[in-house]
Design an enzyme around this catalytic site. Structure first.
Site, short mmCIF file in Angstrom:
data_model
loop_
_atom_site.label_atom_id
_atom_site.label_comp_id
_atom_site.label_asym_id
_atom_site.label_seq_id
_atom_site.Cartn_x
_atom_site.Cartn_y
_atom_site.Cartn_z
N GLU A 96 -4.36 80.10 -77.42
CA GLU A 96 -5.70 79.72 -77.88
C GLU A 96 -6.74 80.32 -76.95
O GLU A 96 -6.46 80.56 -75.77
CB GLU A 96 -5.85 78.19 -77.85
CG GLU A 96 -5.68 77.52 -79.18
CD GLU A 96 -6.88 77.69 -80.12
OE1 GLU A 96 -7.69 78.62 -79.92
OE2 GLU A 96 -6.99 76.90 -81.06
N ASP A 97 -7.95 80.48 -77.46
CA ASP A 97 -9.05 80.92 -76.61
C ASP A 97 -9.59 79.76 -75.77
O ASP A 97 -9.82 79.88 -74.59
CB ASP A 97 -10.16 81.57 -77.43
CG ASP A 97 -10.66 80.71 -78.59
OD1 ASP A 97 -10.11 79.61 -78.83
OD2 ASP A 97 -11.60 81.15 -79.29
N ASP A 151 -11.57 72.73 -76.79
CA ASP A 151 -12.90 72.13 -76.68
C ASP A 151 -12.73 70.64 -77.00
O ASP A 151 -12.34 69.86 -76.14
CB ASP A 151 -13.82 72.87 -77.65
CG ASP A 151 -15.27 72.44 -77.56
OD1 ASP A 151 -15.65 71.85 -76.54
OD2 ASP A 151 -16.03 72.69 -78.51
N PHE A 180 -21.68 76.39 -74.21
CA PHE A 180 -21.14 77.21 -75.30
C PHE A 180 -20.95 78.62 -74.76
O PHE A 180 -21.92 79.28 -74.37
CB PHE A 180 -22.05 77.20 -76.52
CG PHE A 180 -21.36 77.80 -77.71
CD1 PHE A 180 -20.49 77.03 -78.47
CD2 PHE A 180 -21.53 79.14 -78.03
CE1 PHE A 180 -19.81 77.59 -79.55
CE2 PHE A 180 -20.86 79.71 -79.11
CZ PHE A 180 -19.99 78.93 -79.86
N ARG A 185 -17.38 89.08 -79.59
CA ARG A 185 -15.99 88.87 -79.17
C ARG A 185 -15.56 89.97 -78.20
O ARG A 185 -14.66 89.78 -77.39
CB ARG A 185 -15.06 88.88 -80.38
CG ARG A 185 -15.25 87.71 -81.33
CD ARG A 185 -14.12 87.67 -82.33
NE ARG A 185 -14.39 86.81 -83.48
CZ ARG A 185 -14.19 85.49 -83.50
NH1 ARG A 185 -13.73 84.86 -82.45
NH2 ARG A 185 -14.46 84.80 -84.59
P1 IMP Z 1 -11.85 72.42 -80.83
O1 IMP Z 1 -11.15 72.08 -82.10
O2 IMP Z 1 -13.14 71.63 -80.68
O3 IMP Z 1 -10.97 72.28 -79.61
O4 IMP Z 1 -12.35 73.92 -80.91
C1 IMP Z 1 -11.52 74.91 -81.25
C2 IMP Z 1 -12.20 76.22 -81.56
O5 IMP Z 1 -13.63 76.16 -81.55
C3 IMP Z 1 -11.84 77.24 -80.52
O6 IMP Z 1 -10.59 77.81 -80.77
C4 IMP Z 1 -12.99 78.23 -80.63
O7 IMP Z 1 -12.70 79.16 -81.64
C5 IMP Z 1 -14.17 77.36 -81.02
N1 IMP Z 1 -15.00 77.06 -79.83
C6 IMP Z 1 -15.02 75.92 -79.12
N2 IMP Z 1 -15.88 76.00 -78.09
C7 IMP Z 1 -16.40 77.25 -78.14
C8 IMP Z 1 -17.35 77.97 -77.32
O8 IMP Z 1 -17.88 77.48 -76.31
N3 IMP Z 1 -17.62 79.24 -77.70
C9 IMP Z 1 -17.06 79.84 -78.78
N4 IMP Z 1 -16.17 79.21 -79.57
C10 IMP Z 1 -15.84 77.93 -79.25
#
Ligand code: IMP
Length: 188
Positions: free
Chosen positions: A111-112, A115, A164, A177
């Protein structure tokens, strides 16, 4: 000797550098070495499949697997998360599935960022129903202040503050990206 990536003209782009390209490269090399050590005993029995979560993980995955000195298999899965907004909806959907079954295989999900944790929590539960031999998670970034779901990250690049971020695979409205470092949106 390969030339370094071109310098970005940052004047129209309101990103402040949070993690440099050099710091990312050093940490990714460490994670790859750790994965090599951990999976060397396992790969003799079962395939190791590195699963990239589209699209944010692709740059991290491409660099990471080149530091894994084992013949891993690469696959991708598409997950919808934020759309073009910067707020998590908590609604998760598979938009593109794996190309092959993973039953009996060792899985490393890449995963990147974790969050809120909703996306990866859903994904790990979904993949577990396919009966792999094991599942671990590698994430480049973790924003613990925002976490709503308990998620164990086995291979973590960096813990970051509640900002962010963009670059090295992460987007803002599908752009940036390809920024070689991780920046945050300053709105300057
Ligand atoms: P989560 O479900 O809230 O954990 O978020 C998952 C996805 O949201 C990540 O895989 C990212 O693609 C996107 N995301 C969350 N935070 C950021 C950020 O700070 N910048 C860009 N994409 C984000």
């Amino acid at each position: 000797m390969a030339s370094p990536p071109p310098a970005w003209n940052r004047s129209p782009d309101p990103f402040a550098e949070l993690i440099s390209a050099e710091a990312i490269a050093a940490r990714v090399a460490e994670l790859g070495a750790q994965i090599t050590t951990d999976y060397r005993p396992l790969i003799a029995e079962n395939d190791v499949v590195v699963i990239g979560v589209l699209k944010g993980s692709v740059i991290f995955l491409a660099d990471l697997v080149r530091h894994v000195a084992l013949p891993v298999v690469i696959d991708f899965i598409g997950i919808s998360s934020y759309g073009d907004a910067t707020v998590s909806s908590g609604v998760v959907q598979i938009t593109q599935d794996l190309s092959r079954p993973i039953e009996g295989k060792h899985i490393i999900v890449v995963e990147d960022i974790v969050d809120t944790g909703h996306t990866v929590h859903y994904l790990l539960e979904n993949l577990a129903t396919r009966r792999p031999a094991s599942i671990r998670l590698a994430s480049l970034l973790h924003k613990p202040e925002r976490q709503e779901r308990e998620v164990k990250i086995d291979y973590l690049g960096f813990t970051i503050p509640n900002k962010f971020v963009v670059g090295y695979g992460l987007d803002v409205s599908q752009r940036y990206r390809n920024l070689p470092y991780i920046g945050f949106v300053t709105n300057a």
